[in-house]
Design a protein around this motif. Sequence first.
Motif, mmCIF file in Angstrom:
data_model
loop_
_atom_site.group_PDB
_atom_site.id
_atom_site.type_symbol
_atom_site.label_atom_id
_atom_site.label_comp_id
_atom_site.label_asym_id
_atom_site.label_seq_id
_atom_site.Cartn_x
_atom_site.Cartn_y
_atom_site.Cartn_z
ATOM 1 N N PRO A 46 0.601 -1.206 -0.039
ATOM 2 C CA PRO A 46 0.028 -0.081 -0.048
ATOM 3 C C PRO A 46 0.968 1.287 0.054
ATOM 4 N N LEU A 47 2.017 1.419 0.805
ATOM 5 C CA LEU A 47 2.746 2.477 1.060
ATOM 6 C C LEU A 47 3.519 2.574 -0.450
ATOM 7 N N LEU A 48 4.025 1.567 -1.225
ATOM 8 C CA LEU A 48 4.547 1.719 -2.524
ATOM 9 C C LEU A 48 3.662 2.208 -3.603
ATOM 10 N N ILE A 49 2.411 1.873 -3.242
ATOM 11 C CA ILE A 49 1.374 2.507 -4.434
ATOM 12 C C ILE A 49 1.273 3.952 -4.190
ATOM 13 N N LEU A 50 1.011 4.341 -3.030
ATOM 14 C CA LEU A 50 0.720 5.922 -2.575
ATOM 15 C C LEU A 50 2.110 6.544 -3.002
ATOM 16 N N HIS A 51 3.223 6.128 -2.559
ATOM 17 C CA HIS A 51 4.500 6.846 -2.929
ATOM 18 C C HIS A 51 4.624 6.847 -4.262
ATOM 19 N N ASN A 52 4.476 5.965 -5.295
ATOM 20 C CA ASN A 52 4.801 5.923 -6.459
ATOM 21 C C ASN A 52 3.724 7.022 -7.351
ATOM 22 N N PHE A 53 2.532 6.982 -6.796
ATOM 23 C CA PHE A 53 1.767 7.882 -7.476
ATOM 24 C C PHE A 53 1.664 9.412 -6.886
ATOM 25 N N ILE A 54 2.067 9.480 -5.723
ATOM 26 C CA ILE A 54 2.358 10.793 -5.477
ATOM 27 C C ILE A 54 3.542 11.570 -6.030
ATOM 28 N N CYS A 55 4.616 10.777 -6.568
ATOM 29 C CA CYS A 55 5.724 11.136 -7.138
ATOM 30 C C CYS A 55 5.149 11.589 -8.488
ATOM 31 N N CYS A 56 4.527 10.624 -9.122
ATOM 32 C CA CYS A 56 3.948 10.927 -10.580
ATOM 33 C C CYS A 56 2.991 12.268 -10.450
ATOM 34 N N VAL A 57 2.338 12.418 -9.419
ATOM 35 C CA VAL A 57 1.428 13.673 -9.789
ATOM 36 C C VAL A 57 2.317 14.893 -9.432
ATOM 37 N N THR A 58 3.386 14.756 -8.462
ATOM 38 C CA THR A 58 4.143 16.039 -8.255
ATOM 39 C C THR A 58 5.048 16.392 -9.335
ATOM 40 N N SER A 59 5.561 15.216 -10.014
ATOM 41 C CA SER A 59 6.291 15.541 -11.236
ATOM 42 C C SER A 59 5.533 16.006 -12.366
ATOM 43 N N LEU A 146 15.132 20.273 -16.121
ATOM 44 C CA LEU A 146 14.445 19.642 -15.457
ATOM 45 C C LEU A 146 13.088 19.424 -15.702
ATOM 46 N N SER A 147 12.598 20.073 -16.748
ATOM 47 C CA SER A 147 11.281 19.640 -17.568
ATOM 48 C C SER A 147 11.081 18.362 -17.951
ATOM 49 N N LEU A 148 12.365 18.188 -18.664
ATOM 50 C CA LEU A 148 12.701 16.800 -19.413
ATOM 51 C C LEU A 148 12.635 15.821 -18.296
ATOM 52 N N ASN A 149 13.394 16.132 -17.212
ATOM 53 C CA ASN A 149 13.303 15.153 -16.172
ATOM 54 C C ASN A 149 12.251 14.726 -15.497
ATOM 55 N N SER A 150 11.373 15.987 -15.388
ATOM 56 C CA SER A 150 9.961 15.657 -14.912
ATOM 57 C C SER A 150 9.204 14.915 -15.494
ATOM 58 N N LEU A 151 9.031 14.973 -16.962
ATOM 59 C CA LEU A 151 8.355 14.435 -18.022
ATOM 60 C C LEU A 151 8.654 12.705 -17.869
ATOM 61 N N VAL A 152 9.950 12.599 -17.709
ATOM 62 C CA VAL A 152 10.125 11.055 -17.652
ATOM 63 C C VAL A 152 9.578 10.697 -16.341
ATOM 64 N N HIS A 153 9.826 11.359 -15.083
ATOM 65 C CA HIS A 153 9.538 10.840 -13.895
ATOM 66 C C HIS A 153 7.828 10.740 -13.754
ATOM 67 N N VAL A 154 7.247 11.576 -14.681
ATOM 68 C CA VAL A 154 5.828 11.091 -14.788
ATOM 69 C C VAL A 154 5.452 9.861 -15.138
ATOM 70 N N VAL A 155 6.267 9.367 -16.281
ATOM 71 C CA VAL A 155 6.003 8.131 -16.872
ATOM 72 C C VAL A 155 6.676 7.193 -16.047
ATOM 73 N N LEU A 156 7.882 7.323 -15.473
ATOM 74 C CA LEU A 156 8.348 6.304 -14.594
ATOM 75 C C LEU A 156 7.496 6.177 -13.291
ATOM 76 N N TYR A 157 7.173 6.980 -12.571
ATOM 77 C CA TYR A 157 6.513 6.837 -11.538
ATOM 78 C C TYR A 157 4.922 6.061 -11.539
ATOM 79 N N PHE A 158 4.530 6.511 -12.704
ATOM 80 C CA PHE A 158 3.075 6.049 -13.181
ATOM 81 C C PHE A 158 3.558 4.488 -13.307
ATOM 82 N N TYR A 159 4.609 3.963 -14.150
ATOM 83 C CA TYR A 159 4.773 2.563 -14.278
ATOM 84 C C TYR A 159 5.295 1.852 -13.040
ATOM 85 N N TYR A 160 6.017 2.344 -12.065
ATOM 86 C CA TYR A 160 6.161 1.964 -10.624
ATOM 87 C C TYR A 160 4.764 1.704 -10.015
#
Length: 238
Positions: A46-59, A146-160
């Motif tokens: 549960p914590l992993l799911i919450l963490h990853n989607f929070i990172c996706c939203v903040t990115s 940083l915008s490019l990195n944020s774009l990648v992290h949106v996809v990355l943490y959605f995957y995670y």
Amino acid sequence: MDTAMFLMGLRYVINLESFPLFCIYLLMIFFSGYWQKWTKPLNLKPLLILHNFICCVTSTYTLYGFIHGVYKSGHLYSKEITEELRFVFWVYYITKIIELLDTVFMVLRHRRRQISFLHVYHHSSMLLLSNLGHLYFPYPCIAVFLSLNSLVHVVLYFYYGLTAMVPNNPPQWRKQLTQMQIIQFLIDFVVAFYGFVYHNFCLYSLFYGITMTSLFSNFYYQAYVRKRKQPEDKIKSN
């Protein structure tokens, strides 16, 4: 490279508020073997799911904020500081602190084999660089990277996040995600090289881009090229 500039840069890094956390992070990794030896792995689904989607939203937020800030500046290589963009830089820095939990969860779950040099180098260096950028260089020209990195992290943490929800049936585009990361660093290098030649960018951005491109390319080779060449009976799934 000028020694005085190197020492000045080192002094900036040591004086960062994130430097003690950087040291604690490395110490945690160093002693993580003892944790694995003396404890049992924890189930943190549960914590992993919450963490990853929070990172996706903040990115997603920082992606929008950086693009908007660069657009308002009117120039891709602008060094004009705005309070709006400084706030986005601060949020980005906070996300890099939150993302350190990736490693903490690996330790708690006894997944130390996932804590590679690439993983540690990427997380620890981005912690320091994001703090440095927020305090001293919240420029639109830095926001481009940083915008490019944020774009990648949106996809990355959605995957995670999807993987954490259904670990036995993760999305089948992990390879494409790694390709996206490599393309990001190649674009970064081109932008930084042009900035170095025509806009007085520092040489450090080029060095960092080279190291990240090399490390991610090596990971891609080991995971998807070399692995495919090995006999099937020697291939082990992650």
